[in-house]
Design a protein around this motif. Sequence first.
Motif, short mmCIF file in Angstrom:
data_model
loop_
_atom_site.label_atom_id
_atom_site.label_comp_id
_atom_site.label_asym_id
_atom_site.label_seq_id
_atom_site.Cartn_x
_atom_site.Cartn_y
_atom_site.Cartn_z
N GLN A 125 -30.46 69.48 -2.05
CA GLN A 125 -31.29 69.01 -0.95
C GLN A 125 -31.12 69.95 0.25
N ALA B 227 -36.60 60.24 2.96
CA ALA B 227 -35.39 59.84 3.66
C ALA B 227 -35.72 59.15 4.97
N SER C 135 -22.19 63.56 5.16
CA SER C 135 -23.00 62.65 4.35
C SER C 135 -22.15 62.02 3.26
N SER D 261 -29.61 62.66 -3.97
CA SER D 261 -30.37 63.87 -3.67
C SER D 261 -30.21 64.95 -4.71
N GLU E 81 -30.47 58.93 2.28
CA GLU E 81 -31.23 60.07 1.77
C GLU E 81 -30.36 61.05 1.01
N ASP E 82 -29.06 60.79 0.94
CA ASP E 82 -28.14 61.75 0.34
C ASP E 82 -27.68 61.36 -1.04
N SER F 273 -29.39 68.38 5.42
CA SER F 273 -29.02 67.00 5.07
C SER F 273 -28.87 66.88 3.57
N GLY F 274 -27.93 66.04 3.13
CA GLY F 274 -27.81 65.71 1.72
C GLY F 274 -26.82 66.56 0.97
N ASP G 210 -34.68 68.38 5.76
CA ASP G 210 -34.93 68.45 4.33
C ASP G 210 -36.36 68.00 4.08
#
Length: 817
Positions: free
Chosen positions: A366, A801, A394, A816, A812-813, A361-362, A469
Amino acid sequence: MYRSYATLGADQCFGHRIVDALRLGERTRASNLLLYLGCGNQSLHILDYCARSSDASFAMETWKLINEKKISMDERCHVLTLQALCRGGCLAVGLNLLANLGESHHVTHLLDVYNYFLRACVDVRSELYADCLDLMEHRFVGKNEATYLELLEIAVWKQSLSAVRHIWMDYSKHYNLDLPSLRKFIWSFTRLRDLKSAYESLQLMVALATEGTLSNRYTEREIESAGRGSPPPPPPPPPRMALPRRRHNWYHRLRRLSPVIVASSCALLLLFSLLSFFARPPIEVDRRRSHHHRSKISDGVDNGAAATVSFRVPKSGGKLQRDIWSSRNSEFYCGCSNASTKFARAAAITQPNRYLMIATSGGLNQQRTGITDAVVAARILNATLVVPKLDQKSFWKDASDFSEIFDVDWFISSLANDVKIIKQLPKKGGKPWSFRSMRVPRKCSERCYHNRVLPVLLKRHVVQLTKFDYRLSNKLDTGLQKLRCRVNYHALKFTNPIRKMGDKLVQRMRMRSKNFIALHLRFEPDMLAFSGCYYGGGEKEIKELGAIRKRWKTLHIINPDKARRQGKCPLTPEELGLMLRALGYGSDVHIYVASGEIYGGEETLAPLKALFPKFYTKETLASKKELEPFSSFSSRMAALDFIVCDESDVFATNNNGNMARILAGRRRYFGHKPTIRPNAKKLYRLSSAKSNMTWEAFASKVRSYQRGFMGEPMEVRPGRGEFHENPSSCICEDSESKAKRDSSSRKIGKGKDTPTKDEDVVVDDQNSNEDPEWSDPDDEDNGDGLQENSQFNETLLDYDADVVTSDEPELEDILSD
């Protein structure tokens, strides 16, 4: 004729509407109205307001729109634009405008415009005066009396007595000496301790006054206005021949009073010359009073919105009794992540039909933490790891897969003894496996994986962990921690094209300077909006960032002042530049800046560029053709920045995001190269109070506050903080060599690394009362809360996140990396 007058009235009305909106703070409405700008007459009133109010940003916005629409402008518009830029501190943009004036525009009083720019450079002690002089010489503009007086102030500022003497010779050769100019020369000589020349100038002034030939045709206010773009006043008209008797009587009265006048003048001028040691020039006093609202941040410049005279940023970083390009005692520590003999090989522990899939993710960094932790998670579960999937949906919207960013073959082969890794999930009886998707809590421990994931894995054989993450605890067995380091620092290598381009950028920085600083500057609009911080941009900033903030319905209202006091806001480029200057880095230092779109653009970057004019980015170091294979992919562009930042002699950041943390840990592991992260909580308070202190006091406090935030060995207690930024389990101390050094130092007295009383060094803060307040995520509830106790510069998104619901994937991205 009636139609032309009606048009002119409409133009003035249009300009007044925009100015009224600016006065009310409604900058968005003003910008919307500006889109309908149709002719140069409409812009005149707008630019006049910008010049008087020092509104450089709106002047730049107006100028840009005029150029885009190819609207013709008269001389007044050009001059007013330059005045707005100079008064607003945007001298670099003003210089570009000045360069264009001589090429494509006819300006009658061009020399006066150059004088105005020189005056602005003197105001803020900007080195751009040299470029202005080069431009004047190239354009054969010439000089007048106002030009010489500006050059005189520059010579005094640069402490060049020879330049003052040269200006004296040129000025006296081409112009008659008058009272204001003589006062200025006397002041200059006394400031540079040339009392002999000052006394000779004083004698000349008295002699000219005695002869009655001393002219007072320019007052100080007139000289100042001439230096600021207004044409000099005309010379006085010749005396009328019809009044000879009146002139003759006046002359005889003056001769009778001349002894008294000479005696009084000598006494006053002698007093003036003595006081000149301690006073600013008379022109400068009025100028500073009239421009107190201007922000002055540049080399050797007064600094702050209501700056005091004493706070002047030096051009040099000063002489500190430490090496600003290396860390103390770093030679006694090294990275050590080899597996012990007790760490079983992957072939012995990997169970058949047990596959772990990971969806990261991110942004790039990240995702890097997710990849690193995925290998360890597969080891904990005794499972085969499928090469992780990168996040392609993302905020960053990068379609690259793992093999396009990282060397996948090296990744698999280098970890073969630790974890079995395959590129794709095999088929079961010719059909694809069905798998279960799930998410583990943040900072999930070994026991957490055994309790939550292992039962599902045993039942379904294939499990995919999503949004992976920071899903692994900081507190693990030493063998697993070292595995983390082997993955992050050895197995994850960028692909050949990325490495080659990154190495080119590093090489081009090295060609320019032996040492350089890399800055990771997070100051994008989205980041500032999400953080909820405020940076003094008025109603425009509040509305613009507020509109961006509305994208996320789950965000709660944040007190901007409280967030900055708690150190949760990124430093501004200006604050970051002042911190580096206080730590000893002068204006001759080369810096590489890794950043996205900066909120406020060039106007925001101007203070940092003024402090460090040798300013580079990957776009300035490489051509568009060279960057073309990477420019459409945010992760690949981020990878180039990562390489340059990693290879830099000093890495500094204005935030505590993922890239800052990953690089902090990596630079500790590979030799403790200086890594400067701001103690934002204390630096914010210091920055707010800097107008009431001298530069020396400010710099001393910065160096004091930054102890423990410089990437030194053992500045943070082992086991504290995020493992990726403080991999203490993977750093070994050469205690034998250190003991030998200490014993030899005791034999000969104080060792070379022993700090003196006044030495500005970064000390080991392990046992200090000022130990950095690193929060330990594992002391919280499985990581579903934000870390509130970190003294580093944290934004809300840096650590959590899971505050985000599944229908808000960007939260959450966005901050990051």
